[in-house]
Motif scaffolding. Sequence first.
Motif, PDB file in Angstrom:
ATOM      1  N   ASN A 150      -3.687 -54.271 -19.235  1.00 13.92           N
ATOM      2  CA  ASN A 150      -4.039 -52.981 -19.840  1.00 13.92           C
ATOM      3  C   ASN A 150      -2.987 -51.888 -19.755  1.00 13.92           C
ATOM      4  O   ASN A 150      -3.283 -50.775 -19.331  1.00 13.92           O
ATOM      5  N   PRO A 151      -1.749 -52.166 -20.187  1.00 15.00           N
ATOM      6  CA  PRO A 151      -0.787 -51.064 -20.253  1.00 15.00           C
ATOM      7  C   PRO A 151      -1.198 -50.091 -21.350  1.00 15.00           C
ATOM      8  O   PRO A 151      -1.990 -50.423 -22.232  1.00 15.00           O
ATOM      9  N   ASP A 152      -0.664 -48.897 -21.280  1.00  9.04           N
ATOM     10  CA  ASP A 152      -0.980 -47.884 -22.294  1.00  9.04           C
ATOM     11  C   ASP A 152      -0.123 -48.037 -23.540  1.00  9.04           C
ATOM     12  O   ASP A 152      -0.497 -47.566 -24.615  1.00  9.04           O
ATOM     13  N   ASP A 153       1.040 -48.699 -23.385  1.00  8.19           N
ATOM     14  CA  ASP A 153       1.947 -48.852 -24.510  1.00  8.19           C
ATOM     15  C   ASP A 153       2.880 -50.005 -24.200  1.00  8.19           C
ATOM     16  O   ASP A 153       2.940 -50.504 -23.062  1.00  8.19           O
ATOM     17  N   PHE A 154       3.650 -50.431 -25.221  1.00 13.17           N
ATOM     18  CA  PHE A 154       4.552 -51.560 -25.079  1.00 13.17           C
ATOM     19  C   PHE A 154       5.789 -51.352 -25.938  1.00 13.17           C
ATOM     20  O   PHE A 154       5.690 -50.859 -27.066  1.00 13.17           O
ATOM     21  N   LEU A 155       6.943 -51.704 -25.382  1.00  8.45           N
ATOM     22  CA  LEU A 155       8.204 -51.699 -26.121  1.00  8.45           C
ATOM     23  C   LEU A 155       8.848 -53.074 -25.981  1.00  8.45           C
ATOM     24  O   LEU A 155       9.010 -53.568 -24.854  1.00  8.45           O
ATOM     25  N   ALA A 156       9.206 -53.683 -27.104  1.00 10.26           N
ATOM     26  CA  ALA A 156       9.877 -54.977 -27.090  1.00 10.26           C
ATOM     27  C   ALA A 156      11.382 -54.772 -26.980  1.00 10.26           C
ATOM     28  O   ALA A 156      11.952 -53.953 -27.696  1.00 10.26           O
ATOM     29  N   LYS A 157      12.016 -55.491 -26.060  1.00 13.03           N
ATOM     30  CA  LYS A 157      13.467 -55.464 -25.926  1.00 13.03           C
ATOM     31  C   LYS A 157      14.060 -56.384 -26.989  1.00 13.03           C
ATOM     32  O   LYS A 157      13.493 -57.444 -27.231  1.00 13.03           O
ATOM     33  N   PRO A 158      15.166 -56.068 -27.569  1.00  8.14           N
ATOM     34  CA  PRO A 158      15.876 -54.794 -27.442  1.00  8.14           C
ATOM     35  C   PRO A 158      15.183 -53.726 -28.281  1.00  8.14           C
ATOM     36  O   PRO A 158      14.642 -54.018 -29.345  1.00  8.14           O
ATOM     37  N   PHE A 159      15.178 -52.516 -27.793  1.00  5.57           N
ATOM     38  CA  PHE A 159      14.558 -51.421 -28.524  1.00  5.57           C
ATOM     39  C   PHE A 159      15.600 -50.349 -28.799  1.00  5.57           C
ATOM     40  O   PHE A 159      16.607 -50.236 -28.110  1.00  5.57           O
ATOM     41  N   ASP A 160      15.353 -49.596 -29.832  1.00  4.18           N
ATOM     42  CA  ASP A 160      16.201 -48.469 -30.191  1.00  4.18           C
ATOM     43  C   ASP A 160      15.928 -47.338 -29.204  1.00  4.18           C
ATOM     44  O   ASP A 160      14.766 -47.095 -28.844  1.00  4.18           O
ATOM     45  N   LEU A 161      16.960 -46.653 -28.746  1.00  3.89           N
ATOM     46  CA  LEU A 161      16.778 -45.600 -27.751  1.00  3.89           C
ATOM     47  C   LEU A 161      15.926 -44.448 -28.273  1.00  3.89           C
ATOM     48  O   LEU A 161      15.165 -43.845 -27.508  1.00  3.89           O
ATOM     49  N   SER A 162      16.007 -44.159 -29.553  1.00  2.00           N
ATOM     50  CA  SER A 162      15.147 -43.105 -30.105  1.00  2.00           C
ATOM     51  C   SER A 162      13.689 -43.548 -30.098  1.00  2.00           C
ATOM     52  O   SER A 162      12.782 -42.733 -29.925  1.00  2.00           O
ATOM     53  N   GLU A 163      13.459 -44.855 -30.250  1.00  2.00           N
ATOM     54  CA  GLU A 163      12.100 -45.390 -30.159  1.00  2.00           C
ATOM     55  C   GLU A 163      11.559 -45.218 -28.738  1.00  2.00           C
ATOM     56  O   GLU A 163      10.406 -44.829 -28.531  1.00  2.00           O
ATOM     57  N   LEU A 164      12.400 -45.471 -27.753  1.00  2.00           N
ATOM     58  CA  LEU A 164      12.029 -45.267 -26.352  1.00  2.00           C
ATOM     59  C   LEU A 164      11.609 -43.822 -26.123  1.00  2.00           C
ATOM     60  O   LEU A 164      10.546 -43.548 -25.558  1.00  2.00           O
ATOM     61  N   VAL A 165      12.425 -42.892 -26.571  1.00  2.02           N
ATOM     62  CA  VAL A 165      12.141 -41.464 -26.398  1.00  2.02           C
ATOM     63  C   VAL A 165      10.833 -41.089 -27.096  1.00  2.02           C
ATOM     64  O   VAL A 165      10.009 -40.367 -26.530  1.00  2.02           O
ATOM     65  N   ASP A 166      10.611 -41.615 -28.294  1.00  2.00           N
ATOM     66  CA  ASP A 166       9.368 -41.334 -29.011  1.00  2.00           C
ATOM     67  C   ASP A 166       8.142 -41.804 -28.236  1.00  2.00           C
ATOM     68  O   ASP A 166       7.130 -41.095 -28.153  1.00  2.00           O
ATOM     69  N   HIS A 167       8.224 -43.006 -27.657  1.00  2.00           N
ATOM     70  CA  HIS A 167       7.097 -43.535 -26.884  1.00  2.00           C
ATOM     71  C   HIS A 167       6.824 -42.675 -25.661  1.00  2.00           C
ATOM     72  O   HIS A 167       5.677 -42.375 -25.333  1.00  2.00           O
ATOM     73  N   VAL A 168       7.885 -42.268 -24.966  1.00  2.00           N
ATOM     74  CA  VAL A 168       7.729 -41.428 -23.782  1.00  2.00           C
ATOM     75  C   VAL A 168       7.155 -40.068 -24.152  1.00  2.00           C
ATOM     76  O   VAL A 168       6.244 -39.572 -23.494  1.00  2.00           O
ATOM     77  N   LYS A 169       7.667 -39.467 -25.219  1.00  2.00           N
ATOM     78  CA  LYS A 169       7.184 -38.148 -25.630  1.00  2.00           C
ATOM     79  C   LYS A 169       5.697 -38.165 -25.938  1.00  2.00           C
ATOM     80  O   LYS A 169       5.000 -37.178 -25.698  1.00  2.00           O
ATOM     81  N   ARG A 170       5.216 -39.270 -26.472  1.00  2.00           N
ATOM     82  CA  ARG A 170       3.793 -39.382 -26.798  1.00  2.00           C
ATOM     83  C   ARG A 170       2.932 -39.177 -25.552  1.00  2.00           C
ATOM     84  O   ARG A 170       1.865 -38.573 -25.615  1.00  2.00           O
ATOM     85  N   PHE A 171       3.399 -39.680 -24.416  1.00  2.00           N
ATOM     86  CA  PHE A 171       2.612 -39.556 -23.179  1.00  2.00           C
ATOM     87  C   PHE A 171       2.986 -38.333 -22.348  1.00  2.00           C
ATOM     88  O   PHE A 171       2.254 -37.956 -21.439  1.00  2.00           O
ATOM     89  N   ALA A 172       4.127 -37.727 -22.646  1.00  2.00           N
ATOM     90  CA  ALA A 172       4.567 -36.559 -21.899  1.00  2.00           C
ATOM     91  C   ALA A 172       3.978 -35.263 -22.427  1.00  2.00           C
ATOM     92  O   ALA A 172       4.085 -34.227 -21.779  1.00  2.00           O
ATOM     93  N   ALA A 173       3.378 -35.334 -23.589  1.00  2.00           N
ATOM     94  CA  ALA A 173       2.840 -34.111 -24.219  1.00  2.00           C
ATOM     95  C   ALA A 173       1.667 -33.544 -23.458  1.00  2.00           C
ATOM     96  O   ALA A 173       0.947 -34.207 -22.776  1.00  2.00           O
TER      97      ALA A 173
END
Length: 127
Positions: free
Chosen positions: A104-127
């Motif tokens: 039950n993770p809250d989100d998932f990123l498949a490697k290799p991922f784009d760094l802007s995609e990483l930032v977008d995923h983090v921002k979603r939970f940092a808001a």
Amino acid sequence: METNKLAVAKKILVVDDEPDIRDIIMYVLESEGYQVCGLDNGRAVLDTVQQIQPDIVLLDVQLGDRDGRDICRELKAQPATQHIPIIMISANQSWPTLREKQCNPDDFLAKPFDLSELVDHVKRFAA
């Protein structure tokens, strides 16, 4: 990248046993204004989460010493940590597989991922 001023108080724990990947993730998130702590193993995750109380955990699925899915399950099972968003990252797993494994993770990123995609995923939970 433009610094996210709202991120200054947000703490992120990055857990990945590959130093290059961990360092890149940490660098990118620090440049966005986040406070970032990194771990290279799964043994210390639970203690570190209790110590630093991160706002988000980025957790690799396949760590050298522990399975990230087990760590995710443990964090989600504890009342003190179940609210912390966990973004799992992996080159060998998929979002449906993680859900089947009931970690039950809250989100998932498949490697290799784009760094802007990483930032977008983090921002979603940092808001």
